[in-house]
Write a protein that holds these residues in place. Structure first.
Motif, mmCIF file in Angstrom:
data_model
loop_
_atom_site.group_PDB
_atom_site.id
_atom_site.type_symbol
_atom_site.label_atom_id
_atom_site.label_comp_id
_atom_site.label_asym_id
_atom_site.label_seq_id
_atom_site.Cartn_x
_atom_site.Cartn_y
_atom_site.Cartn_z
ATOM 1 N N GLY A 102 -12.377 19.231 -9.718
ATOM 2 C CA GLY A 102 -11.889 20.114 -8.674
ATOM 3 C C GLY A 102 -11.136 19.394 -7.571
ATOM 4 N N PHE A 103 -11.140 18.048 -7.612
ATOM 5 C CA PHE A 103 -10.412 17.267 -6.616
ATOM 6 C C PHE A 103 -9.081 16.800 -7.195
ATOM 7 N N VAL A 104 -8.081 16.692 -6.315
ATOM 8 C CA VAL A 104 -6.744 16.239 -6.715
ATOM 9 C C VAL A 104 -6.317 15.122 -5.768
ATOM 10 N N ASP A 105 -5.839 14.017 -6.339
ATOM 11 C CA ASP A 105 -5.344 12.899 -5.538
ATOM 12 C C ASP A 105 -4.374 12.104 -6.394
ATOM 13 N N LYS A 106 -3.810 11.050 -5.811
ATOM 14 C CA LYS A 106 -2.931 10.175 -6.571
ATOM 15 C C LYS A 106 -3.716 9.555 -7.729
ATOM 16 N N ILE A 115 0.841 -1.203 0.000
ATOM 17 C CA ILE A 115 0.000 0.000 0.000
ATOM 18 C C ILE A 115 0.873 1.249 0.000
ATOM 19 N N LEU A 116 1.964 1.227 0.763
ATOM 20 C CA LEU A 116 2.882 2.371 0.743
ATOM 21 C C LEU A 116 3.487 2.555 -0.644
ATOM 22 N N GLU A 117 3.727 1.452 -1.346
ATOM 23 C CA GLU A 117 4.253 1.548 -2.709
ATOM 24 C C GLU A 117 3.234 2.196 -3.652
ATOM 25 N N VAL A 118 1.946 1.994 -3.370
ATOM 26 C CA VAL A 118 0.905 2.652 -4.171
ATOM 27 C C VAL A 118 1.082 4.161 -4.101
ATOM 28 N N PHE A 119 1.252 4.675 -2.878
ATOM 29 C CA PHE A 119 1.411 6.123 -2.722
ATOM 30 C C PHE A 119 2.706 6.609 -3.375
ATOM 31 N N LYS A 120 3.756 5.808 -3.258
ATOM 32 C CA LYS A 120 5.036 6.197 -3.856
ATOM 33 C C LYS A 120 4.931 6.260 -5.370
ATOM 34 N N ALA A 121 4.200 5.320 -5.963
ATOM 35 C CA ALA A 121 4.063 5.270 -7.422
ATOM 36 C C ALA A 121 3.053 6.288 -7.947
ATOM 37 N N GLY A 122 2.169 6.768 -7.094
ATOM 38 C CA GLY A 122 1.114 7.670 -7.549
ATOM 39 C C GLY A 122 1.600 9.081 -7.816
ATOM 40 N N GLU A 123 0.954 9.730 -8.753
ATOM 41 C CA GLU A 123 1.228 11.126 -9.074
ATOM 42 C C GLU A 123 -0.073 11.908 -8.951
ATOM 43 N N ASN A 124 0.035 13.104 -8.396
ATOM 44 C CA ASN A 124 -1.165 13.913 -8.233
ATOM 45 C C ASN A 124 -1.775 14.262 -9.588
ATOM 46 N N THR A 125 -3.082 14.122 -9.643
ATOM 47 C CA THR A 125 -3.786 14.447 -10.878
ATOM 48 C C THR A 125 -5.150 15.019 -10.526
ATOM 49 N N SER A 126 -5.699 15.802 -11.442
ATOM 50 C CA SER A 126 -7.050 16.326 -11.237
ATOM 51 C C SER A 126 -8.044 15.332 -11.806
ATOM 52 N N PHE A 127 -9.208 15.273 -11.212
ATOM 53 C CA PHE A 127 -10.237 14.333 -11.627
ATOM 54 C C PHE A 127 -11.360 15.070 -12.350
ATOM 55 N N SER A 128 -11.953 14.366 -13.298
ATOM 56 C CA SER A 128 -13.054 14.942 -14.062
ATOM 57 C C SER A 128 -14.365 14.693 -13.340
#
Length: 249
Positions: free
Chosen positions: A54-58, A36-49
């Motif tokens: 208006g929300f931003v997350d991995k 699960i920690l690797e998920v956060f490490k691999a994720g990049e912030n992006t905006s959602f449609s």
């Protein structure tokens, strides 16, 4: 175990962030938590449609979508279930509620309004999480145990359970009870104090209490500290008062 596979298996319920041994003790699944920690490490912030504009997350942690075929009733109004959480058929989620990555919510459970099921928390079958219940999450340190709420437990409004506390089957936490790792719990039925951080026993009914501060100065000031009190164990009368209405499900 790579993080893509872990996310999929978590959502299917085939792996869990905690496991129970043959003696009934719960342990953190460190491999899963590391993934699960690797998920956060691999994720990049992006905006959602839309509908999450208006929300931003991995980018690899979108909220889950539900269909009638899943058998989960997700009532409209702002609830979210994050990627990597398992929600079984028969669960009801009232708005607004949030279920975080690594959490496991078993069948027949009610997650009521303003309730939080934190990361890696494990919720059993037919559990009632009343309004504003807060179940703490934990990702780090890797070996830290998540909060465990076993089958048929009932948590009243505003209950807070954090820091890896375990609530055993059928236990009832009255509204406003707070359980932390260091919160002392006294069994007024059997007249003893539970060991620090010990599980809340099966079928125990727990209320919030207080005890005098031990120092002479504190006692002179009339100071009190919080604790939890087991005031009885479930019987036919208490079971009737807590019976869940099947028609609502």
């Amino acid at each position: 175990m790579n993080w893509q596979e872990t996310l999929s298996q978590l959502e299917q319920g085939t792996v869990r962030a905690a496991y129970q041994d043959e003696q009934g003790q719960w342990h953190a699944n460190t491999q899963v938590k590391q993934a699960i920690l690797e998920v956060f490490k691999a994720g990049e912030n992006t905006s959602f449609s839309s509908p999450y504009q208006g929300f931003v997350d991995k980018h690899n942690l979108p909220t889950q979508a539900f269909t009638p075929e899943r058998g989960v009733r997700m009532v409209p109004g702002g609830s979210s279930v994050r990627a990597g959480a398992y929600v079984a058929s028969g669960v009801i989620i009232m708005p607004p509620a949030y279920i975080n990555i690594g959490a496991f919510v078993d069948s027949g459970t009610m997650v009521d309004s303003h309730a939080l099921v934190g990361s890696c928390a494990q919720i059993g079958k037919n559990v009632h999480l009343s309004a504003a219940v807060q179940i703490g999450g934990v990702l780090e340190p890797i070996g830290a145990n998540p909060v465990i709420i076993e089958d048929n437990a009932f948590l009243g409004a505003g209950v807070v359970v954090v820091e890896g506390r375990v609530v055993k089957q059928g236990a009832v936490l009255a509204p406003g009870v707070n359980l932390t790792a260091s919160m002392p719990v006294y069994d007024c039925v059997h007249e003893y104090q539970l060991e620090r951080g010990a599980p809340i026993p099966e079928n125990a009914i727990v209320v919030q209490g207080s005890r005098p501060v031990s120092s002479a100065w504190g006692q002179a000031q009339g100071l009190q500290m919080s604790c939890a009190l087991i005031v009885k164990y479930r019987d036919e009368q208490s079971d009737a008062a807590l019976e869940l209405e099947s028609l609502l499900r």
